[in-house]
Write a protein that holds these residues in place. Structure first.
Motif, PDB file in Angstrom:
ATOM      1  N   UNK A   1      44.953  32.789  40.412  1.00 11.86           N
ATOM      2  CA  UNK A   1      43.938  33.814  40.113  1.00 11.86           C
ATOM      3  C   UNK A   1      44.170  34.446  38.747  1.00 11.86           C
ATOM      4  N   UNK A   2      45.442  34.587  38.363  1.00 12.55           N
ATOM      5  CA  UNK A   2      45.734  35.131  37.038  1.00 12.55           C
ATOM      6  C   UNK A   2      45.262  34.159  35.963  1.00 12.55           C
ATOM      7  N   UNK A   3      45.552  32.881  36.152  1.00  8.31           N
ATOM      8  CA  UNK A   3      45.099  31.866  35.202  1.00  8.31           C
ATOM      9  C   UNK A   3      43.582  31.832  35.144  1.00  8.31           C
ATOM     10  N   UNK A   4      42.935  31.912  36.303  1.00  7.63           N
ATOM     11  CA  UNK A   4      41.471  31.914  36.373  1.00  7.63           C
ATOM     12  C   UNK A   4      40.884  33.102  35.609  1.00  7.63           C
ATOM     13  N   UNK A   5      41.451  34.291  35.827  1.00  3.14           N
ATOM     14  CA  UNK A   5      40.934  35.489  35.163  1.00  3.14           C
ATOM     15  C   UNK A   5      41.172  35.438  33.650  1.00  3.14           C
ATOM     16  N   UNK A   6      42.321  34.919  33.239  1.00  4.05           N
ATOM     17  CA  UNK A   6      42.627  34.825  31.814  1.00  4.05           C
ATOM     18  C   UNK A   6      41.698  33.812  31.133  1.00  4.05           C
ATOM     19  N   UNK A   7      41.393  32.725  31.829  1.00  3.71           N
ATOM     20  CA  UNK A   7      40.450  31.741  31.294  1.00  3.71           C
ATOM     21  C   UNK A   7      39.052  32.337  31.200  1.00  3.71           C
ATOM     22  N   UNK A   8      38.662  33.138  32.169  1.00  2.00           N
ATOM     23  CA  UNK A   8      37.352  33.782  32.154  1.00  2.00           C
ATOM     24  C   UNK A   8      37.203  34.720  30.960  1.00  2.00           C
ATOM     25  N   UNK A   9      38.306  35.298  30.531  1.00  2.00           N
ATOM     26  CA  UNK A   9      38.285  36.210  29.394  1.00  2.00           C
ATOM     27  C   UNK A   9      38.353  35.487  28.049  1.00  2.00           C
ATOM     28  N   UNK A  10      38.462  34.156  28.070  1.00  2.00           N
ATOM     29  CA  UNK A  10      38.466  33.397  26.829  1.00  2.00           C
ATOM     30  C   UNK A  10      39.835  33.052  26.304  1.00  2.00           C
ATOM     31  N   UNK A  11      40.904  33.308  27.083  1.00  2.00           N
ATOM     32  CA  UNK A  11      42.260  33.042  26.613  1.00  2.00           C
ATOM     33  C   UNK A  11      42.729  31.632  26.922  1.00  2.00           C
TER      34      UNK A  11
ATOM     35  N   UNK B   1      39.950  47.338  39.432  1.00  2.00           N
ATOM     36  CA  UNK B   1      40.297  46.335  40.444  1.00  2.00           C
ATOM     37  C   UNK B   1      39.814  44.932  40.086  1.00  2.00           C
ATOM     38  N   UNK B   2      40.525  44.279  39.173  1.00  2.00           N
ATOM     39  CA  UNK B   2      40.165  42.933  38.753  1.00  2.00           C
ATOM     40  C   UNK B   2      41.328  41.984  38.966  1.00  2.00           C
ATOM     41  N   UNK B   3      41.013  40.678  39.015  1.00  2.00           N
ATOM     42  CA  UNK B   3      42.039  39.666  39.262  1.00  2.00           C
ATOM     43  C   UNK B   3      43.028  39.564  38.115  1.00  2.00           C
ATOM     44  N   UNK B   4      42.601  39.957  36.908  1.00  2.00           N
ATOM     45  CA  UNK B   4      43.513  39.888  35.769  1.00  2.00           C
ATOM     46  C   UNK B   4      44.696  40.817  35.903  1.00  2.00           C
ATOM     47  N   UNK B   5      44.530  41.909  36.624  1.00  2.00           N
ATOM     48  CA  UNK B   5      45.641  42.826  36.842  1.00  2.00           C
ATOM     49  C   UNK B   5      46.150  43.460  35.561  1.00  2.00           C
ATOM     50  N   UNK B   6      47.407  43.206  35.234  1.00  2.00           N
ATOM     51  CA  UNK B   6      48.081  43.933  34.177  1.00  2.00           C
ATOM     52  C   UNK B   6      47.381  43.848  32.822  1.00  2.00           C
ATOM     53  N   UNK B   7      46.885  42.671  32.439  1.00  2.00           N
ATOM     54  CA  UNK B   7      46.294  42.589  31.101  1.00  2.00           C
ATOM     55  C   UNK B   7      44.961  43.327  31.035  1.00  2.00           C
TER      56      UNK B   7
END
Length: 509
Positions: free
Chosen positions: A347-357, A109-115
């Motif tokens: 939120x998707x952009x936020x989660x992807x940025x948090x992962x370093x993308x 259950x994370x904001x990144x969802x699919x990735x």
């Protein structure tokens, strides 16, 4: 537990966890991301429950409204049978996809969802690169979805001007400037329900004689130019499929939801199930009342707002009826849909940025607003820029509309395909509260096949012969996604991207 899955990317995770961020969870359930370099703490508060996120999910999918705005595709590529049975098929296929995504969201259950789902399901050797491509297609899909949805609101308003303002000259740049957002979702839900009944009841009362049952369920009208009935009918599914994307919006607010592993799957399954069951009677009722399909799709606004043209024709040109029956679309856009879509996208952009993308600046959360403000600004700026494409080329804009459906379908299809091929054998994360049990693989296989079928035909030109104006530019946007994802992966992704940071996963569970 999740760190055991990081055999390939352990060095990347370790570097980022010590050099860039520290993640922890407070006693009151807030997720915090602390930037070690600045000492600033970002918080996401868990303010959403199952009802508020279910409402948001309805506001992003807006099934009957989406179907009505795109009805011309089905009516010209299959007729009434495509409109009715195509919707039933789309609902069934979407429900299978939703069951799979709901199972993954209960586990992860994370904001990144699919990735993030892909990062856990894929074989260790490929999980980071597959997660990378999935993240990019999810971002593009949601940005295009936000652009198309907000644009549909503006186009509905412009259709009124075309029909009722003497001397008004239609210019595409007018549509590009008619955009606003409001955060009044409860009013939007009220309009969603009222509009559902009002639009169908008016037609049932005022259209006489109506189409026969044989016509409604068996008519095949092909104005697309495709000689193959199967291809034409399959292309016509776009009208229904567009009503069954975006239901995963609640998944991208997972880190702001209480009882997330239990309630998050409920929001997605309930949205698809309720929307499918309740909208199908609406579709049938409308099909009985569309007695002149050609007059509907060839009218002054038949292509940009087919239902405005329908009510205009049925009412004899009544301004009050036409605007009254179609005002639900812009009202929903102003009050709920726009805000919901932009919130999920950010939120998707936020989660992807948090992962370093993406740039780390987009991973911050405002201490005052408790939301990722920079990601929100980036989302709005991108959507505003994309809306300008309609000024130069209306066909390119419609390519964005079809690309949003195709890309979101691909974002659903990648994790279901991996699950179909590998099951859960590469995932040491325990199954969540919601699980399909032994049925998970058969359902995933069906869902993957359905997604693949739609993606193929939604990249076909909608009409023949193929010209610059009739070209389906969805394939261009798909190529753009692949180029961007590939270039950024080799530029920095393979050394910076963590996929699913083990610290975040461990704390969220």
């Amino acid at each position: 537990m999740a760190s055991e899955l990081r055999t390939e990317s352990a060095s990347v995770d370790k570097k980022r966890s010590t050099d860039d961020i520290d993640i922890n969870t407070t006693s009151n359930g807030e997720s915090r991301v602390t930037d070690i370099g600045t000492g600033a703490t970002s918080k996401l508060e868990r303010n959403f429950n199952v009802w508020s996120l279910l409402f948001m999910s309805f506001c992003t999918s807006v099934t009957w409204e989406a179907v009505s705005s795109a009805a011309a595709q089905a009516l010209t590529s299959g007729g009434s049978s495509s409109f009715v049975w195509g919707f039933a098929a789309s609902a069934l296929g979407a429900f299978a996809v939703g069951l799979c995504i709901s199972e993954y969201s209960s586990m992860i259950p994370t904001a990144g969802g699919q990735h993030h789902y892909v990062a856990e399901l894929a074989p260790p050797k490929y999980r980071r690169v597959l997660s990378w491509y999935t993240g990019w297609v999810t971002i593009f899909g949601w940005i295009f979805c936000a652009t198309a949805g907000i644009f549909a609101t503006a186009m509905q308003i412009q259709s009124w001007a075309i029909l009722f303002s003497e001397g008004y000259t239609y210019e595409r740049w007018h549509t590009s400037l008619i955009k606003r957002l409001h955060y009044m979702m409860f009013a939007a839900m009220f309009c969603h329900v009222v509009g559902y009944f009002a639009t169908s009841i008016y037609l049932l009362v005022h259209v006489y004689p109506k189409n026969t049952a044989e016509y409604v369920f068996q008519d095949f009208t092909n104005l697309s130019g495709w000689e193959s009935p199967g291809i034409a009918w399959s292309i016509g599914l776009m009208s229904s499929a567009i009503g069954f994307v975006g239901w995963d919006s609640s998944a991208h607010l997972a880190e702001e939801m209480v009882n997330v592993s239990r309630d998050l799957p409920r929001t997605m399954i309930a949205n698809i199930g309720v929307s499918g069951l309740l909208t199908f009677p609406w579709v049938i009722a409308v099909a009985f009342c569309m007695t002149d399909i050609q007059g509907m799709v060839t009218g002054p606004v038949g292509t940009i707002s087919p239902f405005a043209q329908l009510y205009y024709n049925v009412s004899g040109g009544s301004q009050a009826v036409t605007i009254g029956m179609t005002c639900i679309l812009p009202v929903m856009g102003f009050l709920g849909t726009g805000a919901s879509v932009i919130s999920a996208t950010s939120r998707i952009i936020w989660a992807f940025a948090r992962d370093g993308a993406l740039p780390r600046s987009l991973a911050g959360v405002s201490d005052q607003q408790k939301v990722p403000v920079r990601a929100l600004i980036a989302t709005c700026a991108t959507i505003s820029a994309l809306s300008l494409t309609y000024i130069g080329n209306s066909t390119a804009y419609y390519g964005i509309s079809s690309a949003c459906t195709v890309m979101l379908l691909i974002s659903y299809g990648i994790p279901t395909l991996i699950n179909s091929l590998c099951g859960f054998k590469h995932c040491s994360v325990p199954r969540g509260v919601f699980t399909l049990g032994r049925l998970h693989r058969p359902v995933a296989i069906f869902a993957s096949a359905w997604v693949g079928y739609l993606v193929i035909f939604f990249c076909f030109p909608t009409t023949l012969p193929i010209t610059a104006e009739t070209m389906n530019y969805a394939v261009v946007f798909l190529a753009f996604w692949i180029v961007v994802a590939t270039a950024t992966w080799f530029t920095y992704g393979r050394t910076k991207f963590s996929g699913l940071p083990s610290e975040i996963f461990d704390e969220l569970n």
